[in-house]
Design a protein around this motif. Structure first.
Motif, PDB file in Angstrom:
ATOM      1  N   THR A  51       0.836  -1.197   0.000  1.00  0.00           N
ATOM      2  CA  THR A  51       0.000   0.000   0.000  1.00  0.00           C
ATOM      3  C   THR A  51       0.869   1.245   0.000  1.00  0.00           C
ATOM      4  O   THR A  51       1.998   1.238   0.482  1.00  0.00           O
ATOM      5  N   ASN A  65      -5.568   5.879  -0.150  1.00  0.00           N
ATOM      6  CA  ASN A  65      -4.916   4.587  -0.021  1.00  0.00           C
ATOM      7  C   ASN A  65      -4.782   3.974  -1.420  1.00  0.00           C
ATOM      8  O   ASN A  65      -5.762   3.894  -2.153  1.00  0.00           O
ATOM      9  N   ARG A  67      -3.566   0.519  -3.187  1.00  0.00           N
ATOM     10  CA  ARG A  67      -3.183  -0.876  -2.931  1.00  0.00           C
ATOM     11  C   ARG A  67      -2.823  -1.568  -4.232  1.00  0.00           C
ATOM     12  O   ARG A  67      -3.520  -1.422  -5.229  1.00  0.00           O
ATOM     13  N   CYS A  78      -8.411   4.467  -3.323  1.00  0.00           N
ATOM     14  CA  CYS A  78      -9.655   4.773  -2.615  1.00  0.00           C
ATOM     15  C   CYS A  78      -9.411   5.745  -1.467  1.00  0.00           C
ATOM     16  O   CYS A  78      -8.279   5.985  -1.063  1.00  0.00           O
ATOM     17  N   CYS A  90     -12.853   3.249   0.462  1.00  0.00           N
ATOM     18  CA  CYS A  90     -12.152   1.954   0.399  1.00  0.00           C
ATOM     19  C   CYS A  90     -13.091   0.845   0.853  1.00  0.00           C
ATOM     20  O   CYS A  90     -13.877   1.032   1.783  1.00  0.00           O
TER      21      CYS A  90
END
Length: 92
Positions: A51, A65, A67, A78, A90
């Motif tokens: 992440t 975030n 990922r 997100c 998210c």
């Protein structure tokens, strides 16, 4: 960003350089192994899990975030927290 793992490699070519001023007031953190994110050079699919967190210093609870998943090759971007940055919440 270079085309080699080691920036000091004599064959390393600078691909992109970002000036830090655009990130003033934003904390960047990541948990990819060796602090490197890898992508397939043909498909663009993510080859590493981890992440990246982009968080304004003014709000410790809200951040973006990012990922990456090596098995699916997906990249998910997100929002976390109350401030909405336009990416959608998210998944829980």
């Amino acid at each position: 960003m270079t085309n080699r793992v080691d920036i000091n490699d004599p064959n390393a070519r600078l691909l992109r350089q970002i000036k830090g001023e655009v990130f003033k007031g934003i904390e960047l953190s990541l948990n990819h192994s060796n602090h490197r994110i890898k992508f397939d050079n043909l498909t663009g699919m993510a080859l590493s899990n981890g992440t990246i967190k982009l968080q304004p210093h003014s709000d410790e609870e809200s951040y973006i975030n990012i990922r990456t998943h090596s098995v699916s090759g997906r990249v998910i971007v997100c929002d976390v927290g109350e401030i909405q940055f336009g990416f959608g919440a998210c998944p829980k």
